[in-house]
Design an enzyme around this catalytic site. Sequence first.
Site, PDB file in Angstrom:
ATOM      1  N   LYS A 111       8.462  18.338  -4.465  1.00  0.00           N
ATOM      2  CA  LYS A 111       7.174  17.865  -4.996  1.00  0.00           C
ATOM      3  C   LYS A 111       5.815  18.415  -4.547  1.00  0.00           C
ATOM      4  O   LYS A 111       5.055  18.842  -5.009  1.00  0.00           O
ATOM      5  CB  LYS A 111       6.959  16.354  -4.744  1.00  0.00           C
TER       6      LYS A 111
ATOM      7  N   LYS B 230      -4.194  14.052  -1.034  1.00  0.00           N
ATOM      8  CA  LYS B 230      -3.221  13.491  -0.103  1.00  0.00           C
ATOM      9  C   LYS B 230      -1.829  14.518  -0.342  1.00  0.00           C
ATOM     10  O   LYS B 230      -1.406  14.913   0.736  1.00  0.00           O
ATOM     11  CB  LYS B 230      -2.821  12.264  -0.653  1.00  0.00           C
TER      12      LYS B 230
HETATM   13  P1  NAP Z   1      -1.147   2.778  -6.791  1.00  0.00           P
HETATM   14  O1  NAP Z   1      -1.432   2.330  -7.823  1.00  0.00           O
HETATM   15  O2  NAP Z   1      -2.397   3.119  -5.829  1.00  0.00           O
HETATM   16  O3  NAP Z   1      -0.290   1.853  -5.961  1.00  0.00           O
HETATM   17  C1  NAP Z   1       0.029   1.890  -4.326  1.00  0.00           C
HETATM   18  C2  NAP Z   1       1.153   0.891  -4.309  1.00  0.00           C
HETATM   19  O4  NAP Z   1       1.425   0.972  -2.752  1.00  0.00           O
HETATM   20  C3  NAP Z   1       0.558  -0.621  -4.321  1.00  0.00           C
HETATM   21  O5  NAP Z   1       1.789  -1.379  -4.632  1.00  0.00           O
HETATM   22  C4  NAP Z   1      -0.071  -0.783  -2.736  1.00  0.00           C
HETATM   23  O6  NAP Z   1       0.009  -2.133  -2.608  1.00  0.00           O
HETATM   24  C5  NAP Z   1       1.128  -0.155  -2.035  1.00  0.00           C
HETATM   25  N1  NAP Z   1       0.864   0.119  -0.628  1.00  0.00           N
HETATM   26  C6  NAP Z   1      -0.016   0.906  -0.232  1.00  0.00           C
HETATM   27  N2  NAP Z   1      -0.142   1.039   1.044  1.00  0.00           N
HETATM   28  C7  NAP Z   1       0.729  -0.319   1.542  1.00  0.00           C
HETATM   29  C8  NAP Z   1       1.116  -0.585   2.673  1.00  0.00           C
HETATM   30  N3  NAP Z   1       0.457  -0.306   3.965  1.00  0.00           N
HETATM   31  N4  NAP Z   1       1.983  -1.598   2.810  1.00  0.00           N
HETATM   32  C9  NAP Z   1       2.383  -2.043   1.579  1.00  0.00           C
HETATM   33  N5  NAP Z   1       2.194  -1.759   0.255  1.00  0.00           N
HETATM   34  C10 NAP Z   1       1.235  -0.568   0.411  1.00  0.00           C
HETATM   35  O7  NAP Z   1      -0.444   4.244  -6.743  1.00  0.00           O
HETATM   36  P2  NAP Z   1       0.678   4.893  -7.792  1.00  0.00           P
HETATM   37  O8  NAP Z   1      -0.097   5.480  -8.463  1.00  0.00           O
HETATM   38  O9  NAP Z   1       1.523   3.577  -7.999  1.00  0.00           O
HETATM   39  O10 NAP Z   1       1.416   5.742  -6.521  1.00  0.00           O
HETATM   40  C11 NAP Z   1       2.337   5.409  -5.885  1.00  0.00           C
HETATM   41  C12 NAP Z   1       3.294   6.598  -5.429  1.00  0.00           C
HETATM   42  O11 NAP Z   1       3.840   7.486  -6.522  1.00  0.00           O
HETATM   43  C13 NAP Z   1       2.204   7.663  -4.506  1.00  0.00           C
HETATM   44  O12 NAP Z   1       2.772   8.410  -3.564  1.00  0.00           O
HETATM   45  C14 NAP Z   1       1.923   8.580  -5.455  1.00  0.00           C
HETATM   46  O13 NAP Z   1       1.508   9.972  -4.784  1.00  0.00           O
HETATM   47  C15 NAP Z   1       2.982   8.748  -6.329  1.00  0.00           C
HETATM   48  N6  NAP Z   1       2.946   9.329  -7.677  1.00  0.00           N
HETATM   49  C16 NAP Z   1       1.712   8.987  -8.454  1.00  0.00           C
HETATM   50  C17 NAP Z   1       1.726   9.380  -9.639  1.00  0.00           C
HETATM   51  C18 NAP Z   1       0.565   8.824 -10.652  1.00  0.00           C
HETATM   52  O14 NAP Z   1       0.284   9.654 -11.580  1.00  0.00           O
HETATM   53  N7  NAP Z   1      -0.137   7.818 -10.434  1.00  0.00           N
HETATM   54  C19 NAP Z   1       2.700  10.345 -10.227  1.00  0.00           C
HETATM   55  C20 NAP Z   1       3.522  10.701  -9.492  1.00  0.00           C
HETATM   56  C21 NAP Z   1       3.610  10.332  -8.270  1.00  0.00           C
HETATM   57  P3  NAP Z   1      -1.343  -2.970  -3.003  1.00  0.00           P
HETATM   58  O15 NAP Z   1      -1.244  -3.674  -4.230  1.00  0.00           O
HETATM   59  O16 NAP Z   1      -1.403  -4.237  -2.014  1.00  0.00           O
HETATM   60  O17 NAP Z   1      -2.347  -2.143  -2.826  1.00  0.00           O
END
Ligand code: NAP
Length: 291
Positions: free
Chosen positions: A171, A239
Site C-alpha cells: 500500500k 499520513k
Molecule cells: P474515517 O472515515 O475518518 O473513519 C475512521 C474510523 O476510525 C472511524 O470509525 C473512527 O471512529 C475510527 N477511529 C479513529 N481513531 C480511533 C481510535 N483511536 N479508537 C477507535 N476508533 C478510532 O476514515 P476512513 O476513510 O474510513 O479510513 C479508514 C482507513 O482506511 C484509514 O487507514 C485510511 O487510510 C484507509 N483508506 C481510506 C480510503 C478512503 O478513500 N477514505 C481508501 C483506502 C484506504 P470515530 O467515528 O469515533 O471517529
Amino acid sequence: MERVGFVGLGTMGAAMAANLVRAGYPLHVWNRTQGKAGPLVDMGAIEAGSPREVAAAADIVVVCVSDTPDVEAVLFGTDGISAGAAPGTLIVDCSTISPSATRSFAARLGDRSIAMVDAPVSGGSEGALHATLTIMVGGERADVERAHAVLAAMGRTITHMGPIGAGQATKAVNQVIICGSYLGVAEGIVLAMKAGLDPDTVVSALSGGAAQSWVLANRSGRMVEDRYPLGFKVTLHRKDLAIALDLAREAGVSLPVAGMAAQLENGLIAGGHGDEDMSALARSIRDLSGM
Ligand code: NAP
C-alpha cells in the site's frame, strides 16, 4: 460460517461492514463515536459495547480505523480486542498503517495465540460501497486463506503479497506511485494553461499516448477548474506518505518526489486545504506559478 466482528465504522468501515452483512455473516460491530452503527443494526448486525465485546463474540475481527496508534488502541487498549479474543481468533486489519508496527502488533497477538493478517485496501469509498476494493494482504498462508472469504465479500482483487506487513508495504508503494502521477499531471496542466493551450484539448490529445494515466483522465478537470471535491483527502494521503517515507528510511531508499509531495501537502494542510481531494496538489503548483 465463521462469526465476524467489525471495529471502526468510518467512511470505509461502515460500507465494508454492510457488505459482510449482505454476504450473510453474523456480524458484531463497534465504533468509538456512538450512533454510527444504526444503519448496520437495521440490516441485522449487533452493536457491541467495546472492541473487547466484539472480539468475544467473533472468530474473525476486521479492523478499519485511521492510523497506527488507533489500531494499537483498539487492539491493546482498555477493553481492546486482545482482552476479549479467544486463542485462535484471527484479526484482519484493513486500516492503512505502518508495516513495522504491524509486525510488532502481530507478534504481541501471537504471544496470546491470536493470529493477524494486514489487509489494507485501495479503491476509495466507491470501492468500499460496491465491494470492489483492491486488497493487499500480508500474513501466514493459512491465515490469509482463512481470511479470504471475508475479504472477498468486501473486495474484488485480493493478492497475498508475502509475510505479515507485506500488504502495508505494498500500500505504501501504491501511495508513492500515485503522488508522482498527481504531481506530474498538475505540472503539465499548469504549463498547458500558462502556455496558452486549451487544457481540455491537451488532455484529449494526450489520452492515447504515453502520458495517459488514471489521474490525467479523472483528475485533470478538477485541476483546470481549481476545485478539489473528494475523492481522497490530502490529510489521509499525507499520513500514508509518512508511512512510505519511514519505510524508505528503513529500507535505505531515497524518494525525492514523495518527499516533495509530502512538503507540498504540509503546505496545503497549513493553508486549510487538508480536507480537499489530493488533486489539490495542483493548487500548490498554481501558487508557485503565480496563477
Ligand atoms: P474515517 O472515515 O475518518 O473513519 C475512521 C474510523 O476510525 C472511524 O470509525 C473512527 O471512529 C475510527 N477511529 C479513529 N481513531 C480511533 C481510535 N483511536 N479508537 C477507535 N476508533 C478510532 O476514515 P476512513 O476513510 O474510513 O479510513 C479508514 C482507513 O482506511 C484509514 O487507514 C485510511 O487510510 C484507509 N483508506 C481510506 C480510503 C478512503 O478513500 N477514505 C481508501 C483506502 C484506504 P470515530 O467515528 O469515533 O471517529
